[in-house]
Design an enzyme around this catalytic site. Structure first.
Site, short mmCIF file in Angstrom:
data_model
loop_
_atom_site.label_atom_id
_atom_site.label_comp_id
_atom_site.label_asym_id
_atom_site.label_seq_id
_atom_site.Cartn_x
_atom_site.Cartn_y
_atom_site.Cartn_z
N ASP A 1 43.35 -57.54 8.89
CA ASP A 1 42.68 -56.68 7.91
C ASP A 1 41.18 -56.93 7.88
OD1 ASP A 1 42.76 -54.90 5.50
OD2 ASP A 1 42.03 -56.73 4.52
N GLU B 1 41.83 -54.08 12.50
CA GLU B 1 41.30 -52.99 11.71
C GLU B 1 39.78 -53.19 11.69
OE1 GLU B 1 41.11 -51.10 7.24
OE2 GLU B 1 41.18 -53.24 7.59
#
Length: 738
Positions: free
Chosen positions: A408, A461
């Site tokens: 993330d 990401e």
């Protein structure tokens, strides 16, 4: 019993530290010690007024130490193990003496911990149920190098930090204690007398279990001895997760995928049946779970974790999470976890100022505080912190057979000035904005995980144009296997949400992604981030009336599945949920009773099936040789067409999109070969909720150049629709398959 002179036990200052809970070396006084070949035992229990050591059923009274309530001392003959029998006001209790046990951690553990290279960190730290020196119990170990004292606390000692002060292990900064008779389910914390003089109660940073929030203690979980039955999957995983294989990911927030019994979230074991069966039926190849590392706040969806080594108890204990992974593997599905090494929350039981200092985080808020999320940033340059994070990544892959980690907020890690105004960030050693330490941590994580767990995948990401994210570390890359294509997602969603009358002015947004589509190994994500915080649902983004909204979304999904790149879709969007995602309620399963929503669900199922069965649609997702534009410039009609190619011998595919609400008949389109082409997908098919306009399942391409191709066909382009054609090697006078 007559009190004993304190000087016969230890220096008065040392005894005072023990009684007052200030000692950093309780093992030097407490427990058995031999003098002149005679065993002397010193014990501390502030709740006792009398105590004896019991050996082979015989009690040997221990004298109270004068002026130090709770301290007892005396001779205990022999070398056999003893128990402590304490009493007060007529009540007695019999316990093992934790101070009679030697260390558990060995020299190699100490060396690797000190060096910051303990790849199996969770084997040394945390709480481990084990047998030690012929006694069954739990070994606890925690890193707190600047602490003045660390104690184990829980119901077993009335949460009294004076009772079980841990053993400091030299220069490593690790404290440990073996606690006999404690096992699975024990609730505990560490009480830390910090370097700043403060007293902190902390959950275990390497704990394998936790209480259900809002309770904040750790829970002993024995994670050994699981009987995996996924050998077939693990043996072929490396082939399944290559860049030339079909990968279609179903992103899931377990807490709101499906609710049970009046509102409780589905359990891991229930998901092992229901979620796995559903994802399999829908044709997805992988399930990606939003973070399940224990987290205190439901509204963070797991993206502010506290227990990095603990599967959240919200859905069950660790073995039951393994049940979910095992079931997915037996069904032929991979499991990806969202992993959050970019920041952690400031909850007082967590990592913040863990030992009274900024231990895991940077002390300078310009480096250690996330302004966007009010969270803390790891100090990646500290070797023990890097070890903590990289070992944690390996832990999930090894202990839970997870197949991949989606990391993330990588962009926030790569840049020191991320979301910071001028003057509120600290440049790197060269005066630049790149975070060298975070980059080194990510590279080490990828080296370690790919090197030790063959066949896994890591996904970044990463929302900027940082170069070589999905290229090997030895080639100067970050080492990820894949990267989310955030640029493609932003551009195409901006295009598709526009009224078709305006799309001609934004035609390039649908083609621009092909300028860089092969610079990384991309995944095309329509993730949870696109359907929260007022962004509405995917259906809600579409323009027009109800028919147009569904047609637009069907056409867009067809465009996505025909486009180079692996696929990711967040739950609920496969059946075009009308409402924005709400993490406090299950997705709107009831809407599938509407034929238009059911049609969308069938479309996604069929897209996945066609994708998996058609090498031209996946084999060269990451290779420019697998793509060729047929029509990229027809902005006036908002028509796009391209060819997808696989390995030599694989049938070619042609994808055609019409993003206007106008049906076009007799539309001349170039094809790479003459002959029969099967229309294997038409998003306007009646079964999907469309009007059934199209080409009756096939077209015959004739010799004759068009759009730079050697053949052409006259097509019917349904309004707001995507068509997919596959070359059929049979002659044109043969019938296409049903």
């Amino acid at each position: 019993m007559t009190p004993i002179d304190p000087n016969e036990v230890a220096d008065s200052a040392v005894l005072a530290c023990i009684v007052e809970g200030r000692s950093d070396d309780a093992f030097s006084v407490l427990g058995p010690h031999f003098r002149d070949r005679t065993r002397h035992v010193t014990a501390f229990d502030p709740g006792a007024t009398a105590m004896a050591a019991v050996v082979a059923g015989k009690a040997h009274p221990l004298a109270p130490v004068a002026d130090y309530p709770g301290l007892f001392h005396g001779k205990v003959p022999g070398t056999q193990p003893y128990l402590l029998r304490a009493s007060r006001d007529g009540e007695e209790w019999l316990v093992e003496d934790a101070y009679r046990f030697g260390p558990v951690l060995g020299e190699l553990d100490e060396y690797l911990l000190g060096e910051g290279t303990h790849h199996q960190l969770w084997h040394a730290l945390g709480a481990h149920v084990m047998t030690h020196e012929d006694a069954r119990g739990t070994h606890f170990a925690v890193w707190a190098p600047n602490a003045r004292r660390v104690s184990l606390i829980g119901d077993f000692n009335a949460w009294d930090g004076r009772r079980h002060v841990m053993r400091r292990r030299g220069a490593t900064g690790v404290w440990e204690i073996f606690m006999p008779d404690l096992g699975e389910g024990t609730v505990y914390k560490y009480e830390i007398l910090g370097a700043d003089g403060g007293l902190y109660q902390k959950a275990d940073p390497v704990g394998f279990g936790a209480q259900h929030p809002p309770a904040t203690a750790s829970v002993v979980r024995d994670i050994s001895g699981y009987g995996w039955s996924d050998g077939d999957w693990m043996g072929r995983r490396a082939q399944v997760q290559r860049t030339d294989r079909p990968i279609s990911i179903y992103e899931v927030h377990l807490g709101s995928w499906r609710r049970k019994d009046g509102g409780r979230p589905i359990s891991y074991r229930e998901a092992a049946v229901e979620l796995v069966d559903y994802a399999k039926e829908m044709g997805f190849t992988h399930i990606e779970l939003l973070p399940i590392s224990e987290y205190p706040f439901d509204g963070s969806w797991g993206y502010q974790p506290v227990g990095m080594f603990a599967p959240t108890i919200r859905f069950g204990p660790p073995h039951e999470f393994r049940d979910l992974v095992d079931a997915a593997h037996r069904a032929g599905l991979g499991v990806i976890l969202d992993w959050v090494p970019g920041h952690f929350p400031s909850d007082p039981h967590g990592l913040v100022r863990f030992d009274g200092t900024a231990l895991y985080e940077h002390a300078d808020p310009r480096e250690g505080f996330h302004q966007d999320w009010n969270t803390l940033i790891y100090n990646y340059g500290r070797r023990e912190v890097m070890n903590y994070l990289t070992a944690n990544a390996l832990y999930w892959l090894r202990e839970y057979h997870v197949d991949g980690l989606r990391v993330d907020a990588v962009a926030s890690m790569l840049y020191r000035d991320y979301s910071r105004p001028e003057g509120q960030w600290v440049p790197n050693s060269d005066g630049g904005r790149e975070n060298y330490e975070a980059i080194a941590m990510l590279q080490q994580m990828n080296r370690l995980t790919y090197g030790e767990e063959p066949g896994i995948m890591t996904v970044a990401e990463e929302s900027t144009s940082y170069p070589r994210v999905s290229r090997p570390v030895h080639e100067g890359g970050l080492g990820f296997g894949f990267k989310w294509n955030m640029g493609w997602m932003n551009d195409t969603l901006d295009y598709i949400r526009r009224d078709p009358v305006h799309r001609s002015h934004h035609h390039h947004q649908m083609t621009f992604g092909l300028h860089y589509a092969f610079s990384e190994n991309f995944i095309l994500p329509i993730s949870h981030d696109e359907v929260v915080h007022g962004k509405g649902s995917m259906l809600g983004k579409m323009p027009g009336d109800e028919w147009q909204k569904f047609a637009n979304l069907r056409a867009y999904y067809g465009f996505m599945w025909g486009h180079p790149g692996k696929k990711l879709l967040f739950m609920g969007q496969e059946f075009a949920q009308s409402a924005e995602w709400n993490h406090d309620a299950q997705i709107d399963w009831a809407c599938i009773g509407n034929p238009l929503h059911r049609g969308m669900q069938l479309l996604v199922r069929d897209l996945n099936a066609i994708y998996a069965a058609t090498p031209a649609l996946y084999a060269k997702d990451c290779d420019a040789n697998g793509f060729q534009w047929v029509e990229a410039n027809d902005a006036a009609h908002s028509v796009f067409a391209w060819i997808r190619r696989g390995h030599p011998g694989d049938p070619e595919v042609v994808v055609v999109c019409n993003f206007t609400p106008v049906e076009r008949t007799g539309w001349r389109m170039g094809f790479p070969q003459p002959g029969l082409w099967r229309e294997v997908l038409n998003t306007d098919a009646e079964i999907y909720g469309g009007a059934g306009r199209g080409n009756l399942g096939r077209i015959a391409a004739q010799p004759g150049e068009s759009h730079g191709q050697p053949a052409h066909a006259e097509l019917v382009l349904p309004p707001l629709a995507t068509l997919i054609f596959i070359k059929d090697d049979r002659t044109t006078d043969q019938q296409p398959p049903a």
